[in-house]
Design a protein around this motif. Sequence first.
Motif, PDB file in Angstrom:
ATOM      1  N   ARG A 235      30.210  28.390  15.414  1.00 52.01           N
ATOM      2  CA  ARG A 235      30.048  28.233  13.959  1.00 52.01           C
ATOM      3  C   ARG A 235      29.292  26.937  13.659  1.00 52.01           C
ATOM      4  O   ARG A 235      29.250  25.991  14.458  1.00 52.01           O
ATOM      5  CB  ARG A 235      31.387  28.267  13.229  1.00 52.01           C
ATOM      6  CG  ARG A 235      32.566  27.424  13.721  1.00 52.01           C
ATOM      7  CD  ARG A 235      32.340  25.995  13.849  1.00 52.01           C
ATOM      8  NE  ARG A 235      33.517  25.150  13.873  1.00 52.01           N
ATOM      9  CZ  ARG A 235      33.473  23.843  13.624  1.00 52.01           C
ATOM     10  NH1 ARG A 235      32.336  23.244  13.347  1.00 52.01           N
ATOM     11  NH2 ARG A 235      34.559  23.116  13.690  1.00 52.01           N
TER      12      ARG A 235
ATOM     13  N   LEU B 274      32.187  13.502  16.158  1.00 54.04           N
ATOM     14  CA  LEU B 274      33.484  14.115  15.848  1.00 54.04           C
ATOM     15  C   LEU B 274      34.365  14.262  17.086  1.00 54.04           C
ATOM     16  O   LEU B 274      35.485  14.769  16.996  1.00 54.04           O
ATOM     17  CB  LEU B 274      33.287  15.468  15.153  1.00 54.04           C
ATOM     18  CG  LEU B 274      32.831  15.326  13.694  1.00 54.04           C
ATOM     19  CD1 LEU B 274      32.392  16.671  13.118  1.00 54.04           C
ATOM     20  CD2 LEU B 274      33.937  14.728  12.831  1.00 54.04           C
TER      21      LEU B 274
ATOM     22  N   TYR C 155      40.039  17.359   5.794  1.00 50.22           N
ATOM     23  CA  TYR C 155      39.117  17.879   6.817  1.00 50.22           C
ATOM     24  C   TYR C 155      39.895  18.363   8.045  1.00 50.22           C
ATOM     25  O   TYR C 155      39.699  19.483   8.518  1.00 50.22           O
ATOM     26  CB  TYR C 155      38.099  16.790   7.201  1.00 50.22           C
ATOM     27  CG  TYR C 155      37.432  17.070   8.517  1.00 50.22           C
ATOM     28  CD1 TYR C 155      36.639  18.203   8.689  1.00 50.22           C
ATOM     29  CD2 TYR C 155      37.637  16.233   9.616  1.00 50.22           C
ATOM     30  CE1 TYR C 155      36.059  18.494   9.916  1.00 50.22           C
ATOM     31  CE2 TYR C 155      37.061  16.510  10.835  1.00 50.22           C
ATOM     32  CZ  TYR C 155      36.277  17.637  10.993  1.00 50.22           C
ATOM     33  OH  TYR C 155      35.717  17.926  12.206  1.00 50.22           O
TER      34      TYR C 155
ATOM     35  N   LYS D  55      23.295  11.952   5.511  1.00 51.79           N
ATOM     36  CA  LYS D  55      22.790  12.854   4.460  1.00 51.79           C
ATOM     37  C   LYS D  55      21.843  12.126   3.506  1.00 51.79           C
ATOM     38  O   LYS D  55      20.976  12.718   2.904  1.00 51.79           O
ATOM     39  CB  LYS D  55      23.961  13.430   3.669  1.00 51.79           C
ATOM     40  CG  LYS D  55      24.761  14.459   4.465  1.00 51.79           C
ATOM     41  CD  LYS D  55      24.883  15.757   3.713  1.00 51.79           C
ATOM     42  CE  LYS D  55      25.470  16.866   4.571  1.00 51.79           C
ATOM     43  NZ  LYS D  55      26.889  16.842   4.691  1.00 51.79           N
TER      44      LYS D  55
ATOM     45  N   VAL E 254      39.896  22.340   9.100  1.00 55.21           N
ATOM     46  CA  VAL E 254      39.016  22.719  10.210  1.00 55.21           C
ATOM     47  C   VAL E 254      39.827  23.442  11.294  1.00 55.21           C
ATOM     48  O   VAL E 254      39.379  24.441  11.868  1.00 55.21           O
ATOM     49  CB  VAL E 254      38.261  21.467  10.731  1.00 55.21           C
ATOM     50  CG1 VAL E 254      39.081  20.662  11.709  1.00 55.21           C
ATOM     51  CG2 VAL E 254      36.936  21.840  11.355  1.00 55.21           C
TER      52      VAL E 254
ATOM     53  N   ARG F 200      29.586  20.763  17.684  1.00 55.02           N
ATOM     54  CA  ARG F 200      29.402  19.754  16.641  1.00 55.02           C
ATOM     55  C   ARG F 200      29.002  18.437  17.287  1.00 55.02           C
ATOM     56  O   ARG F 200      29.040  18.292  18.518  1.00 55.02           O
ATOM     57  CB  ARG F 200      30.677  19.590  15.808  1.00 55.02           C
ATOM     58  CG  ARG F 200      31.885  19.191  16.617  1.00 55.02           C
ATOM     59  CD  ARG F 200      33.148  19.217  15.748  1.00 55.02           C
ATOM     60  NE  ARG F 200      34.329  18.837  16.514  1.00 55.02           N
ATOM     61  CZ  ARG F 200      35.570  19.032  16.096  1.00 55.02           C
ATOM     62  NH1 ARG F 200      35.804  19.570  14.912  1.00 55.02           N
ATOM     63  NH2 ARG F 200      36.599  18.672  16.839  1.00 55.02           N
TER      64      ARG F 200
ATOM     65  N   GLU G 235      32.094  23.978   4.138  1.00 54.33           N
ATOM     66  CA  GLU G 235      33.260  23.079   4.062  1.00 54.33           C
ATOM     67  C   GLU G 235      33.181  22.280   2.756  1.00 54.33           C
ATOM     68  O   GLU G 235      32.683  21.154   2.715  1.00 54.33           O
ATOM     69  CB  GLU G 235      33.309  22.178   5.298  1.00 54.33           C
ATOM     70  CG  GLU G 235      33.409  23.024   6.567  1.00 54.33           C
ATOM     71  CD  GLU G 235      34.238  22.424   7.685  1.00 54.33           C
ATOM     72  OE1 GLU G 235      34.204  21.187   7.875  1.00 54.33           O
ATOM     73  OE2 GLU G 235      34.926  23.196   8.383  1.00 54.33           O
TER      74      GLU G 235
ATOM     75  N   ALA H  82      29.398  24.350  10.366  1.00 49.38           N
ATOM     76  CA  ALA H  82      30.321  24.166   9.241  1.00 49.38           C
ATOM     77  C   ALA H  82      29.912  22.974   8.373  1.00 49.38           C
ATOM     78  O   ALA H  82      30.598  21.956   8.337  1.00 49.38           O
ATOM     79  CB  ALA H  82      31.742  23.978   9.779  1.00 49.38           C
ATOM     80  N   PRO H  83      28.789  23.086   7.672  1.00 50.00           N
ATOM     81  CA  PRO H  83      28.318  21.951   6.879  1.00 50.00           C
ATOM     82  C   PRO H  83      29.085  21.788   5.566  1.00 50.00           C
ATOM     83  O   PRO H  83      29.660  22.742   5.049  1.00 50.00           O
ATOM     84  CB  PRO H  83      26.866  22.331   6.584  1.00 50.00           C
ATOM     85  CG  PRO H  83      26.879  23.820   6.536  1.00 50.00           C
ATOM     86  CD  PRO H  83      27.903  24.260   7.539  1.00 50.00           C
ATOM     87  N   SER H  84      29.076  20.569   5.065  1.00 51.98           N
ATOM     88  CA  SER H  84      29.599  20.286   3.729  1.00 51.98           C
ATOM     89  C   SER H  84      28.408  20.150   2.793  1.00 51.98           C
ATOM     90  O   SER H  84      27.483  19.391   3.085  1.00 51.98           O
ATOM     91  CB  SER H  84      30.405  18.984   3.739  1.00 51.98           C
ATOM     92  OG  SER H  84      31.500  19.119   4.617  1.00 51.98           O
TER      93      SER H  84
HETATM   94  N1  GLU Z   1      32.027  19.707   7.766  1.00 52.33           N
HETATM   95  C1  GLU Z   1      31.828  18.743   8.793  1.00 52.33           C
HETATM   96  C2  GLU Z   1      30.561  17.967   8.527  1.00 52.33           C
HETATM   97  O1  GLU Z   1      29.721  18.409   7.757  1.00 52.33           O
HETATM   98  C3  GLU Z   1      31.732  19.328  10.184  1.00 52.33           C
HETATM   99  C4  GLU Z   1      33.015  19.848  10.668  1.00 52.33           C
HETATM  100  C5  GLU Z   1      33.070  20.303  12.102  1.00 52.33           C
HETATM  101  O2  GLU Z   1      32.058  20.744  12.658  1.00 52.33           O
HETATM  102  O3  GLU Z   1      34.157  20.249  12.666  1.00 52.33           O
HETATM  103  O4  GLU Z   1      30.398  16.908   9.081  1.00 52.33           O
END
Ligand code: GLU
Length: 277
Positions: free
Chosen positions: A4, A214, A192, A251, A196, A210, A40, A6-8
């Motif tokens: 996956r 992280l 978060y 960003k 997640v 990712r 996210e 999973a962007p915010s």
């Molecule tokens: N939503 C998180 C972000 O944009 C990433 C979360 C993840 O990949 O665990 O940094």
Amino acid sequence: MITRFAPSPTGPLHLGHAFSALTAFDMAQAAGGTFLLRIEDIDQSRCRPEWEAQIFDDLLWLGLRWPEPVMRQSARLPTYHAALIRLWDMGLLYPCTCARRDIAAALGAPQEGAMGPDGPVYPGTCRDKPRPPVLPSDAVLRLDMGRAVAGLGPLGFEETGENAGWHRVDPAALPATVGDVVLARRGMGTSYHLSVVVDDAAQGITHVVRGADLQEATQIHVLLQAVLGLPRPIYHHHRLIRDDQGKRLAKRDDARALATYRAEGRSPKDICLMVGL
Ligand code: GLU
């Protein structure tokens, strides 16, 4: 294999996001698996519909495809609430009323407190206050890490890619090195870390792809999976894309935004080359 991205939707996607999304997509493709997109957007004060629209647009332009409809975290608050109730009923959560400056004052000089993945390790000011009989609504809720790790055997996670191997997590060390992390923020009903973990399990993610930024948070996720009885995926923390000064892209770095490169006439292939794919 299910991967996956999973962007915010809090800003434009940059080269680092492209690298992450392409890596997750290519991994799934190579294995005949599925690539999922998850939005996210739990922090509604920072998320914008126009950023979300831009994410879809940029990823399609890059050539990525995913099943619709996508999972959107803002639609899953009841699920996060159910997880919080479980943790509350296990006696593993407590409300915290500390402001950032209270925490700083309790820690004294900044160098005195340990640094965890979320910043300074919480000094535990609210931990031993009497807990309300039911889960309070709209409170900051912290995980009582000491109680959470009590009785847990050795933990760890499997990593593929650049850091391949088994990464051991010592539960007994977590109260000092990670501390009582926040699992629900005020006005959000989750965090978060909680979302997640719950969502990777709900989507059957087998490989979490990712950035290496992280990796430190993964020990929290592995602990939550153990406590909540959720499956543990394999992790793939990839290198970070940096700017010319060696700084990790953020960003706010509009110069590296995919939209900027697109406007300049670059192709998806150019993007792949720029990130070393
Ligand atoms: N939503 C998180 C972000 O944009 C990433 C979360 C993840 O990949 O665990 O940094």
